[in-house]
Structure formats: structure tokens, C-alpha cells
Design a protein around this motif. Structure first.
Motif, PDB file in Angstrom:
ATOM      1  N   ILE A  61      45.804  46.347  38.327  1.00  0.00           N
ATOM      2  CA  ILE A  61      45.140  45.108  38.704  1.00  0.00           C
ATOM      3  C   ILE A  61      46.161  44.020  39.028  1.00  0.00           C
ATOM      4  CG2 ILE A  61      44.919  44.373  36.300  1.00  0.00           C
ATOM      5  CD1 ILE A  61      42.577  43.524  39.275  1.00  0.00           C
ATOM      6  N   ASP A  62      47.319  44.046  38.350  1.00  0.00           N
ATOM      7  CA  ASP A  62      48.355  43.052  38.636  1.00  0.00           C
ATOM      8  C   ASP A  62      48.897  43.235  40.055  1.00  0.00           C
ATOM      9  OD1 ASP A  62      48.134  41.897  36.139  1.00  0.00           O
ATOM     10  OD2 ASP A  62      49.636  43.211  35.235  1.00  0.00           O
ATOM     11  N   GLU A  63      49.054  44.496  40.470  1.00  0.00           N
ATOM     12  CA  GLU A  63      49.536  44.758  41.828  1.00  0.00           C
ATOM     13  C   GLU A  63      48.488  44.346  42.856  1.00  0.00           C
ATOM     14  OE1 GLU A  63      52.496  48.576  41.463  1.00  0.00           O
ATOM     15  OE2 GLU A  63      50.374  48.920  40.949  1.00  0.00           O
ATOM     16  N   ILE A  64      47.221  44.589  42.546  1.00  0.00           N
ATOM     17  CA  ILE A  64      46.145  44.163  43.436  1.00  0.00           C
ATOM     18  C   ILE A  64      46.151  42.638  43.573  1.00  0.00           C
ATOM     19  CG2 ILE A  64      43.631  43.999  43.692  1.00  0.00           C
ATOM     20  CD1 ILE A  64      44.676  46.721  44.424  1.00  0.00           C
ATOM     21  N   GLN A  65      46.346  41.944  42.463  1.00  0.00           N
ATOM     22  CA  GLN A  65      46.388  40.483  42.508  1.00  0.00           C
ATOM     23  C   GLN A  65      47.552  39.998  43.368  1.00  0.00           C
ATOM     24  OE1 GLN A  65      44.233  38.401  41.520  1.00  0.00           O
ATOM     25  NE2 GLN A  65      43.040  39.288  39.845  1.00  0.00           N
ATOM     26  N   ASP A  66      48.680  40.716  43.289  1.00  0.00           N
ATOM     27  CA  ASP A  66      49.820  40.349  44.127  1.00  0.00           C
ATOM     28  C   ASP A  66      49.471  40.518  45.614  1.00  0.00           C
ATOM     29  OD1 ASP A  66      51.385  39.740  41.959  1.00  0.00           O
ATOM     30  OD2 ASP A  66      52.319  41.724  41.841  1.00  0.00           O
ATOM     31  N   PHE A  67      48.743  41.603  45.947  1.00  0.00           N
ATOM     32  CA  PHE A  67      48.319  41.813  47.334  1.00  0.00           C
ATOM     33  C   PHE A  67      47.368  40.706  47.792  1.00  0.00           C
ATOM     34  CE2 PHE A  67      49.003  46.620  46.662  1.00  0.00           C
ATOM     35  CZ  PHE A  67      50.314  46.533  47.099  1.00  0.00           C
ATOM     36  N   VAL A  68      46.509  40.257  46.874  1.00  0.00           N
ATOM     37  CA  VAL A  68      45.593  39.165  47.201  1.00  0.00           C
ATOM     38  C   VAL A  68      46.374  37.882  47.471  1.00  0.00           C
ATOM     39  CG1 VAL A  68      43.736  37.689  46.314  1.00  0.00           C
ATOM     40  CG2 VAL A  68      43.659  40.158  45.925  1.00  0.00           C
ATOM     41  N   ASN A  69      47.334  37.608  46.617  1.00  0.00           N
ATOM     42  CA  ASN A  69      48.128  36.387  46.768  1.00  0.00           C
ATOM     43  C   ASN A  69      48.961  36.394  48.057  1.00  0.00           C
ATOM     44  OD1 ASN A  69      47.135  35.463  44.306  1.00  0.00           O
ATOM     45  ND2 ASN A  69      48.841  36.316  43.136  1.00  0.00           N
ATOM     46  N   SER A  70      49.413  37.583  48.448  1.00  0.00           N
ATOM     47  CA  SER A  70      50.245  37.685  49.655  1.00  0.00           C
ATOM     48  C   SER A  70      49.400  37.769  50.926  1.00  0.00           C
ATOM     49  CB  SER A  70      51.165  38.906  49.557  1.00  0.00           C
ATOM     50  OG  SER A  70      50.404  40.112  49.567  1.00  0.00           O
ATOM     51  N   GLY A  71      48.078  37.946  50.810  1.00  0.00           N
ATOM     52  CA  GLY A  71      47.195  38.027  51.963  1.00  0.00           C
ATOM     53  C   GLY A  71      46.973  39.429  52.468  1.00  0.00           C
ATOM     54  N   LYS A  72      47.594  40.408  51.816  1.00  0.00           N
ATOM     55  CA  LYS A  72      47.392  41.806  52.234  1.00  0.00           C
ATOM     56  C   LYS A  72      45.961  42.236  51.983  1.00  0.00           C
ATOM     57  CE  LYS A  72      49.595  46.362  51.908  1.00  0.00           C
ATOM     58  NZ  LYS A  72      50.027  46.386  53.326  1.00  0.00           N
ATOM     59  N   ILE A  73      45.400  41.709  50.887  1.00  0.00           N
ATOM     60  CA  ILE A  73      43.987  41.955  50.573  1.00  0.00           C
ATOM     61  C   ILE A  73      43.245  40.635  50.752  1.00  0.00           C
ATOM     62  CG2 ILE A  73      42.319  42.513  48.756  1.00  0.00           C
ATOM     63  CD1 ILE A  73      44.301  44.464  47.605  1.00  0.00           C
ATOM     64  N   THR A  74      42.215  40.652  51.578  1.00  0.00           N
ATOM     65  CA  THR A  74      41.403  39.457  51.825  1.00  0.00           C
ATOM     66  C   THR A  74      40.059  39.594  51.114  1.00  0.00           C
ATOM     67  OG1 THR A  74      40.369  40.349  53.819  1.00  0.00           O
ATOM     68  CG2 THR A  74      42.498  39.239  54.082  1.00  0.00           C
ATOM     69  N   ASP A  75      39.229  38.565  51.258  1.00  0.00           N
ATOM     70  CA  ASP A  75      37.906  38.608  50.625  1.00  0.00           C
ATOM     71  C   ASP A  75      37.077  39.779  51.120  1.00  0.00           C
ATOM     72  OD1 ASP A  75      38.475  36.404  49.135  1.00  0.00           O
ATOM     73  OD2 ASP A  75      37.368  34.979  50.378  1.00  0.00           O
ATOM     74  N   GLU A  76      37.284  40.180  52.384  1.00  0.00           N
ATOM     75  CA  GLU A  76      36.460  41.234  52.971  1.00  0.00           C
ATOM     76  C   GLU A  76      37.056  42.631  52.802  1.00  0.00           C
ATOM     77  OE1 GLU A  76      33.549  40.513  53.961  1.00  0.00           O
ATOM     78  OE2 GLU A  76      33.860  38.353  53.742  1.00  0.00           O
TER      79      GLU A  76
END
Length: 263
Positions: free
Chosen positions: A22-37
Motif C-alpha cells: 500500500i505504501d508503494e501504491i501511495q507513492d504512485f498516487v503521489n507521483s501521478g502514475k495512479i490517478t483517481d480513475e
């Protein structure tokens, strides 16, 4: 718990990426690799869903972190749970206190006798006669008429008063109770102060009087869920065990955290 997400930037090949923490996923969210969609999934979910619909995105914390917070809260609550001192442990503590008082009183009387302030010879003889025929009204009356006995009683009462009042006010316990990790507290969970310590000692005199009535003032400890004697009821105090060692709570907390990570 392992996470996966669909990388829409990949045109050819496997777009499913993972597993990640989950920490790695959060990092992807913060970097924009993972968006809301971005579609994400982890074990326990029935289907893929956009990141914005996940529990973690909506609550700002992961289920594991929430679980750990809950565990910590329960541990703290358990730590605050009071365990009341029962009849027998309090009886033994009281006997130990009286042994200490007897030794202290004996030393004081010995010093006064050595200094010639009082003559203990008739007192000792009177006590020997009383031991041979204890309990009768005649024996008690004869013992109380022994020269110097009233002085001995006054001194003993004075030492006893100082003992229970001072220890109560200073450490909210007595040496006897301290041996069993017992402490006295007020109805608000606070330690005794001088006022409450004096009140509790004065109330204990009424409890001692009940010794003539089958010690009912002490025996109610066995019936009361919070293990209060008569003087506890009057002074609104409780005898409780000291709180659990924080190291035990920390150990349990770490164990709970490990279990959550494994899940």
C-alpha cells in the motif's frame, strides 16, 4: 496485503502491474502514475475498481493502518481497566502493616522505657494474664486498669494514625499494600491527598468497630464487585492493582502489527 493496478500507459503487453504494498501504491498516487480513475485491485476485493472508490483513497489511511490504530486503542483501554484488590490479598497486606506497626511501637516503647518515661513491667504482666484468659469482659477490664496501659494505647494509636495517614497521602498506599502492587485511589481515579487520606483513616475506625459484629465492615469486600470495605464506601475510595506494564502493551501492539502485515 498486495495491490495491483492497470497501467493505461502500456499499449502492448501486460498492463496489470504488481504486486505492490500500500505504501508503494501511495507513492504512485503521489507521483501521478495512479490517478483517481486508475483501476486497482487487492485480495479480498470482488472486482477491479477506480482508485478513488477504494477505502484507502476515501479515508486517507489503509485498512492495515486502521486495524493497527484500533488494536492500539483497545490495548490502551485494556491497560486502563482496573483490577480491584480482593479480600484475602488486602487481609495479608493489612497483617503485614500491623507487623510493621508492632515493631515500630515496640521500638518507641522500648526507648521510652529505657529513658524512664514509662514503666512497662506492669503492662507486660497484665498482657500475660490477659493471654491466659482472653476475650472476657472481666479480663479486658482488668487489662485496661493496669498502670501505664492507657499510655501504651495512646502511643500505639498515635503511631498507627501517622502510619496510615502519611503513607496514604504520600504514596497512596501502605508498605503492606505496596508489596502486592496495590494502591488506593479516589472515585475519580486520583491518588489520595492529605484530606482524603485522613478521611479514609477516620472511616477505617468504624470498620474496625465492626469486628465486634462478625467483621461485617471487612467482609463486604467479598460481596462488592469493586471490592470496597466499609471505610472505602464512606471515603469513596478503591483499592486497585497498579496499571499493567507498558512494555507488555508495546509487545502486544507489535504482535498485532505483524499479524496485520501478514494478512
Amino acid at each position: 496485503m498486495k495491490w495491483y493496478f492497470i497501467d493505461e500507459s502500456i499499449v502492448d503487453g501486460e498492463r496489470r502491474q504488481g504486486p505492490y504494498s500500500i505504501d508503494e501504491i501511495q507513492d504512485f498516487v503521489n507521483s501521478g502514475k495512479i490517478t483517481d480513475e486508475t483501476l486497482v485491485w487487492h485480495s479480498g476485493e470482488e472486482s477491479w475498481k477506480p482508485w478513488k472508490e477504494t477505502f484507502e483513497a476515501q479515508n486517507g489511511t489503509s485498512r492495515d493502518e486502521l486495524l493497527q490504530e484500533t488494536i492500539n486503542m483497545l490495548l490502551k483501554e485494556q491497560q486502563r481497566t482496573k483490577i480491584y484488590g480482593g479480600f484475602f490479598v488486602r487481609l495479608v497486606a493489612f497483617l503485614i502493616d500491623n507487623v510493621i506497626l508492632s515493631l515500630a511501637g515496640g521500638i518507641v516503647l522500648g526507648i521510652l522505657s529505657f529513658a524512664g518515661v514509662i514503666d512497662l513491667t506492669p503492662v507486660i504482666e497484665g498482657l500475660r494474664e490477659y493471654i491466659n484468659a482472653p476475650g472476657t469482659a472481666e479480663a479486658i477490664e482488668k487489662l485496661m486498669s493496669v498502670p501505664g496501659m492507657s499510655v501504651v494505647i495512646y502511643i500505639g494509636t498515635f503511631i498507627q494514625t501517622l502510619y496510615f495517614v502519611i503513607f496514604g497521602a504520600k504514596i497512596s498506599s501502605t508498605p503492606g499494600k505496596r508489596l502486592f502492587k496495590l494502591r488506593i485511589e479516589t472515585k475519580n481515579g486520583q491518588p489520595l491527598n492529605w484530606g482524603s487520606s485522613i478521611l479514609r483513616y477516620m472511616a477505617s475506625i468504624f470498620t474496625q468497630i465492626t469486628l465486634m459484629f462478625y467483621a461485617i465492615g471487612y467482609l463486604i469486600v467479598c460481596l462488592d464487585p469493586k471490592r470496597r470495605a466499609l471505610h472505602d464506601w464512606i471515603a469513596r475510595t478503591y483499592v486497585v492493582y497498579q496499571e499493567n506494564d507498558s512494555n507488555s502493551a508495546n509487545s502486544a501492539s507489535a504482535s498485532g502489527k505483524n499479524d496485520a502485515e501478514e494478512k
